[in-house]
Motif scaffolding. Structure first.
Motif, short mmCIF file in Angstrom:
data_model
loop_
_atom_site.label_atom_id
_atom_site.label_comp_id
_atom_site.label_asym_id
_atom_site.label_seq_id
_atom_site.Cartn_x
_atom_site.Cartn_y
_atom_site.Cartn_z
N ASN A 127 -88.58 29.45 -13.83
CA ASN A 127 -87.21 29.69 -14.28
C ASN A 127 -87.19 29.60 -15.80
N ILE B 62 -85.10 28.77 -17.95
CA ILE B 62 -84.40 27.64 -18.60
C ILE B 62 -85.38 26.53 -18.96
N HIS B 63 -86.60 26.62 -18.42
CA HIS B 63 -87.62 25.61 -18.69
C HIS B 63 -88.57 25.99 -19.82
N GLU C 296 -85.23 29.04 -24.94
CA GLU C 296 -84.00 28.52 -25.53
C GLU C 296 -82.84 29.49 -25.26
N SER D 136 -82.42 31.72 -22.84
CA SER D 136 -81.98 31.69 -21.44
C SER D 136 -81.21 30.42 -21.11
N ALA D 137 -81.70 29.30 -21.62
CA ALA D 137 -81.04 28.02 -21.33
C ALA D 137 -79.64 27.96 -21.92
N THR D 138 -79.51 28.35 -23.18
CA THR D 138 -78.19 28.29 -23.82
C THR D 138 -77.23 29.35 -23.29
N ILE E 40 -76.69 30.07 -20.31
CA ILE E 40 -75.97 29.57 -19.13
C ILE E 40 -75.27 28.23 -19.41
N LEU F 49 -76.52 25.47 -21.07
CA LEU F 49 -77.33 24.27 -21.29
C LEU F 49 -77.50 24.05 -22.79
N VAL G 40 -83.67 24.03 -23.77
CA VAL G 40 -84.67 24.04 -22.70
C VAL G 40 -84.67 22.68 -22.02
#
Length: 137
Positions: free
Chosen positions: A34, A36-37, A40, A42-44, A46, A48, A51
């Motif tokens: 995934n 998000i791990h 940066e 992709s994580a932000t 959604i 978060l 990471v």
């Protein structure tokens, strides 16, 4: 058998460090890719803060406190947690540090219940973390 074990017994705290390299290695071992791990963006995207460490990596790493204490992972009967906050892992050499503490909350013969507390940067990352252990095994 570990002696003496009574309600209130404190386990030696455990410090676990997560770096981006840790996350890459875990992703490969678990096949959890995934973004998000590691990304940066992709994580932000959604919501978060950056990471984040894999939940099961966090959970498994915290359990080391108990497996180190009992000396044999086969003595673990049950383990349950709630994920309360993610561990944000910055892209630097230091990464993020989780401190795990534990204490015995129940004893019934060889059956022992341990409550774990896991904190990263002063924020609780696992809630209601309980481990049931059979010391007679």
């Amino acid at each position: 058998m570990i002696t003496p074990v009574e309600v209130g017994t404190e386990l030696e705290p455990l410090t676990v460090r997560f770096t981006r390299e840790t996350l890459v290695r875990y992703a490969g071992a678990s096949t959890d890719f995934n973004p998000i791990h590691y990304s940066e963006r992709s994580a932000t995207a959604i919501g978060l803060p950056g990471v984040v460490a894999h939940g099961l990596l966090t959970m498994g790493s915290a359990l080391r406190l108990v497996t180190d204490w009992v000396g044999d992972p086969a003595k673990i009967d049950n383990y349950r947690v709630r994920f309360t906050n993610p561990i944000v892992v910055p892209d630097d050499a230091d990464g993020a540090t989780m401190i795990v503490t534990g204490r015995v909350t129940g004893v019934d013969g060889d059956k022992v219940t341990i409550q774990l507390d896991a904190v990263c940067d002063g924020v609780k990352v696992l809630g209601a973390a309980k481990v049931d252990v059979d010391l007679g095994r």
